[in-house]
Every structure is written in C-alpha cells, then in structure tokens.
Enzyme design. Structure first.
Site, PDB file in Angstrom:
ATOM      1  N   ASP A   9     -41.771 -13.160 -44.920  1.00 52.98           N
ATOM      2  CA  ASP A   9     -40.584 -13.871 -44.449  1.00 52.98           C
ATOM      3  C   ASP A   9     -39.420 -13.596 -45.400  1.00 52.98           C
ATOM      4  OD1 ASP A   9     -38.658 -15.700 -43.687  1.00 52.98           O
ATOM      5  OD2 ASP A   9     -40.027 -17.404 -43.588  1.00 52.98           O
ATOM      6  N   ILE A  10     -38.403 -12.927 -44.922  1.00 50.76           N
ATOM      7  CA  ILE A  10     -37.269 -12.540 -45.763  1.00 50.76           C
ATOM      8  C   ILE A  10     -36.540 -13.745 -46.345  1.00 50.76           C
ATOM      9  CG2 ILE A  10     -35.527 -12.430 -43.919  1.00 50.76           C
ATOM     10  CD1 ILE A  10     -34.532  -9.805 -45.242  1.00 50.76           C
ATOM     11  N   ASN A  23     -25.418 -10.856 -34.936  1.00 52.47           N
ATOM     12  CA  ASN A  23     -24.658 -10.382 -33.785  1.00 52.47           C
ATOM     13  C   ASN A  23     -23.172 -10.426 -34.147  1.00 52.47           C
ATOM     14  OD1 ASN A  23     -23.593 -13.069 -33.107  1.00 52.47           O
ATOM     15  ND2 ASN A  23     -25.669 -13.518 -32.414  1.00 52.47           N
ATOM     16  N   GLY A  31     -34.494 -14.499 -33.604  1.00 53.57           N
ATOM     17  CA  GLY A  31     -35.140 -13.642 -34.582  1.00 53.57           C
ATOM     18  C   GLY A  31     -34.767 -13.989 -36.006  1.00 53.57           C
ATOM     19  N   VAL A  32     -34.574 -12.954 -36.820  1.00 56.08           N
ATOM     20  CA  VAL A  32     -34.284 -13.174 -38.232  1.00 56.08           C
ATOM     21  C   VAL A  32     -32.930 -13.862 -38.417  1.00 56.08           C
ATOM     22  CG1 VAL A  32     -33.162 -10.958 -38.728  1.00 56.08           C
ATOM     23  CG2 VAL A  32     -34.493 -12.095 -40.493  1.00 56.08           C
ATOM     24  N   ASP A  33     -31.994 -13.613 -37.534  1.00 57.79           N
ATOM     25  CA  ASP A  33     -30.677 -14.254 -37.605  1.00 57.79           C
ATOM     26  C   ASP A  33     -30.827 -15.772 -37.545  1.00 57.79           C
ATOM     27  OD1 ASP A  33     -27.939 -14.628 -37.632  1.00 57.79           O
ATOM     28  OD2 ASP A  33     -27.610 -13.911 -35.587  1.00 57.79           O
ATOM     29  N   SER A 122     -32.161  -4.196 -35.854  1.00 59.05           N
ATOM     30  CA  SER A 122     -32.123  -3.747 -34.449  1.00 59.05           C
ATOM     31  C   SER A 122     -33.493  -3.590 -33.794  1.00 59.05           C
ATOM     32  CB  SER A 122     -31.331  -2.436 -34.285  1.00 59.05           C
ATOM     33  OG  SER A 122     -29.944  -2.655 -34.402  1.00 59.05           O
ATOM     34  N   GLY A 124     -35.745  -5.920 -32.969  1.00 58.77           N
ATOM     35  CA  GLY A 124     -36.197  -7.027 -32.148  1.00 58.77           C
ATOM     36  C   GLY A 124     -35.636  -6.910 -30.746  1.00 58.77           C
ATOM     37  N   VAL A 125     -34.841  -7.924 -30.347  1.00 56.03           N
ATOM     38  CA  VAL A 125     -34.302  -7.931 -28.988  1.00 56.03           C
ATOM     39  C   VAL A 125     -33.295  -6.810 -28.755  1.00 56.03           C
ATOM     40  CG1 VAL A 125     -34.705 -10.390 -28.663  1.00 56.03           C
ATOM     41  CG2 VAL A 125     -32.516  -9.625 -29.589  1.00 56.03           C
TER      42      VAL A 125
END
Length: 198
Positions: A9-10, A23, A31-33, A122, A124-125
């Site tokens: 986990d970052i 985004n 996601g990570v965002d 990039s 993930g989704v």
C-alpha cells in the site's frame, strides 16, 4: 543505486514523496487516487481544490504534475500526475505516460527530495496494458537515476503480484534484475490491502 520494487500500500510509505495517479480535476477518484485522499484527510482535497484551473475542471493536464503537502500520510509530499487513458497506443499515450514519471522526478529534484514512490500509473481504470506501462516506468526511472543524483531512492510500488512481476521483468530486460528475496524498501511497513492506480 537500483530502482526498488515493493508490493503493498503506497499510502504507508515513509518517503519524501508519493506519486498520486490522479485525474485532471485533482479532486480525488477511485483506486490509488481515492486511497491517497482518504489516508491524507480532507486538507488534501482542500489544497487541491485551491490550485488554479487551466480550463474548467482541469488543474493538471495529462502528462503533467502538481505538488501538495501530504497531511496525514507518512510521506512529506504528494506529487499528483495524470496518466493517459489507453486507447490504442497511437495517440501519444507512451509519451504522456513517460512524462508522468520524468516530470514527477524533475519536480522531486527541484524540491530537494531524496526518495519517491510511484504507483502503476494508468494501469487501473485508465486501462494501460500492464507490461507496456511497466516497461515505460522502468525505462524512465532508470534513465533518470543514471543521469541525476536526486531523488536517490526511487520505488516502484506494485499493488498486486502481477504488477510486481511486470516490474521485475521490465527492469531485468533493461539490465537491472530485482532481488525478490531482498529487504523491503522501508522497515515497519504493513502489507495493507493496496489500491489500484487509475
């Protein structure tokens, strides 16, 4: 020096900066965002919202990067970069993804940072093919490390075993094998359920 690869986990990394796969609005997402915003707390969203819009809804164009504080995260800074959405690979996606890594490293250097951790931008989704993205991540970070002194420590964070193996293969193909039996990049980090990058 070597590029380090770590699976986990970052948001748990005690580094000078973690990179957020954001985004263009910089107002959080999945996601990570989303994981970074949740871990950092509402002050991160407030700082992102205060950044100027270049056009409606766009605070950071694709391939660019913006820096904020990290608030409740153990990192010192968050570098927000916007990766490309995968189409067919012929619409500048490779160049834009390479920019995400290179410009994040440039900004880290300008801020005097010694350590930086990247998610799989990039993948993930946004749909970027994993092995192609891993090759770009490995190429750009190795090229940077060979020509710059800072950041001294570059960590590619894999959110699952497949991503770890993709990084391992990409680095090995470029002449840097990954020692999978070596120590974790930092001590005391938990293996919390990781988030994917958009």
């Amino acid at each position: 020096m070597k590029i380090e690869v770590w699976q986990g986990d970052i948001t748990t990394l005690e580094v000078d900066a973690i990179v957020n796969a954001a985004n263009e609005s910089l107002l959080g997402g999945g996601g990570v965002d989303g994981a970074i915003h949740r871990a950092a707390g509402p002050q991160l969203l407030a700082e992102c919202a205060a950044l100027p819009e270049l056009r409606p809804g766009v605070r950071c164009p694709t391939g660019e990067v913006r820096a904020t504080a990290a608030y409740n995260l153990p990192a010192r800074h968050v570098l927000h970069t916007v990766g490309p959405v995968w189409n067919d690979g012929t619409r500048a996606e490779p160049e834009l993804l390479a920019n995400c890594y290179w410009k994040s490293l440039q900004l880290a250097e300008s801020l005097g940072l010694h350590s930086i951790a990247f998610p799989a931008i990039s993948c993930g989704v946004f749909g970027y093919p994993l092995h192609q993205a891993a090759h770009i991540a490995a190429t750009e970070t190795l090229a940077w490390q060979r020509s710059h002194r800072e950041p001294q420590r570059i960590i590619l964070v894999a959110y699952n075993a497949a991503t770890f193996k993709a990084y391992q293969s990409a680095l090995a193909a470029l002449g840097q094998p990954v020692d999978v039996t070596g120590p974790l990049p930092l001590t005391g980090m938990g293996m919390a359920m990781p988030a994917t990058a958009p």
